[in-house]
Design a protein around this motif. Sequence first.
Motif, PDB file in Angstrom:
ATOM      1  N   LYS A  43      -1.509   5.062   1.951  1.00 39.25           N
ATOM      2  CA  LYS A  43      -1.471   5.156   0.491  1.00 39.25           C
ATOM      3  C   LYS A  43      -1.239   6.593   0.013  1.00 39.25           C
ATOM      4  N   MET A  44      -1.775   7.560   0.755  1.00 39.67           N
ATOM      5  CA  MET A  44      -1.731   8.965   0.331  1.00 39.67           C
ATOM      6  C   MET A  44      -0.621   9.767   1.023  1.00 39.67           C
ATOM      7  N   LEU A  45       0.306   9.111   1.696  1.00 37.77           N
ATOM      8  CA  LEU A  45       1.368   9.848   2.392  1.00 37.77           C
ATOM      9  C   LEU A  45       2.124  10.778   1.427  1.00 37.77           C
ATOM     10  N   PRO A  46       2.422  11.997   1.875  1.00 34.99           N
ATOM     11  CA  PRO A  46       3.042  13.005   0.992  1.00 34.99           C
ATOM     12  C   PRO A  46       4.552  12.824   0.831  1.00 34.99           C
ATOM     13  N   LYS A  83       8.761   8.622  -2.026  1.00 35.99           N
ATOM     14  CA  LYS A  83       9.036   7.202  -1.851  1.00 35.99           C
ATOM     15  C   LYS A  83       8.809   6.813  -0.402  1.00 35.99           C
ATOM     16  N   VAL A  84       8.142   5.693  -0.196  1.00 42.09           N
ATOM     17  CA  VAL A  84       7.835   5.222   1.155  1.00 42.09           C
ATOM     18  C   VAL A  84       8.261   3.761   1.291  1.00 42.09           C
ATOM     19  N   ASN A  85       8.875   3.444   2.397  1.00 45.71           N
ATOM     20  CA  ASN A  85       9.216   2.055   2.698  1.00 45.71           C
ATOM     21  C   ASN A  85       8.790   1.745   4.133  1.00 45.71           C
ATOM     22  N   ILE A 118       0.832  -1.212   0.000  1.00 39.45           N
ATOM     23  CA  ILE A 118       0.000   0.000   0.000  1.00 39.45           C
ATOM     24  C   ILE A 118       0.864   1.259   0.000  1.00 39.45           C
ATOM     25  N   GLY A 119       1.956   1.223   0.746  1.00 39.59           N
ATOM     26  CA  GLY A 119       2.814   2.394   0.845  1.00 39.59           C
ATOM     27  C   GLY A 119       3.769   2.564  -0.325  1.00 39.59           C
ATOM     28  N   SER A 132      10.378   4.683   6.532  1.00 33.63           N
ATOM     29  CA  SER A 132      11.223   5.697   5.884  1.00 33.63           C
ATOM     30  C   SER A 132      10.435   6.355   4.752  1.00 33.63           C
ATOM     31  N   GLY A 133      10.541   7.678   4.683  1.00 37.88           N
ATOM     32  CA  GLY A 133       9.863   8.432   3.629  1.00 37.88           C
ATOM     33  C   GLY A 133      10.802   9.467   3.044  1.00 37.88           C
TER      34      GLY A 133
END
Length: 222
Positions: free
Chosen positions: A132-135, A138-140, A81-82, A171-172
Amino acid sequence: MKQIGFMKAYGCVVLLSLFSLIAKAQTDIEKEIFRNDTLKATGLFASDSLKEAVLSETQLSDFKDKALRKTKALSNYISTIGDKAKDEVQRNKAIDLAVGLFMSEDNVVEVSSLNSNENKRFKIRAYLNKIKMLPYKKVNIEWFDIFFSSNFTRRPDGRYEAVATIYQRFSGVTNEGGIYLDITKKNILIIIEQDTIETGDKTEKFWEIFLGDIKVEETQKG
């Protein structure tokens, strides 16, 4: 001759009726075998009520293994999702599958941040959509060191519950190249309750395991 013909016809009818009865008996036997195998697997019988049924230590141990598998499945869904490199359909499917692991859509997930002293709470689907909508560009999200921090105990309502603890590494990466890192210790409520299964014209009870609310224990720098 007519009498002989009548006797042959009568004999055929009798044989057909006998074969029909044998086939029905065989079908009933197969149904009973399936029913007994199902009940043997669940360790319950139709007369068991939620408050009367008690799980053995062996069964509870098996449910621990199943709970860990469900927890790891949730970890994989959250990672999907991320992941902004995944397509929309795949991420939405992961949300639906993750929600299905929980007791209900009313289950709550607590979230924390190094940038805030206040933890926030979201219902499970809202939480997953938020991931899903994190600003971030890249997201892990990775879960590790998953273990049971308590044994199953029987509640007054007949259900069983325990707590599984996980560590989440987040981590973002922002569009500007900035990186946010944290590690959060979380406790997941695990619940075992009875469900039902249809076996022919009968409804039998069996045990199933679900995830419940998720609470934050602590959050540290990654």
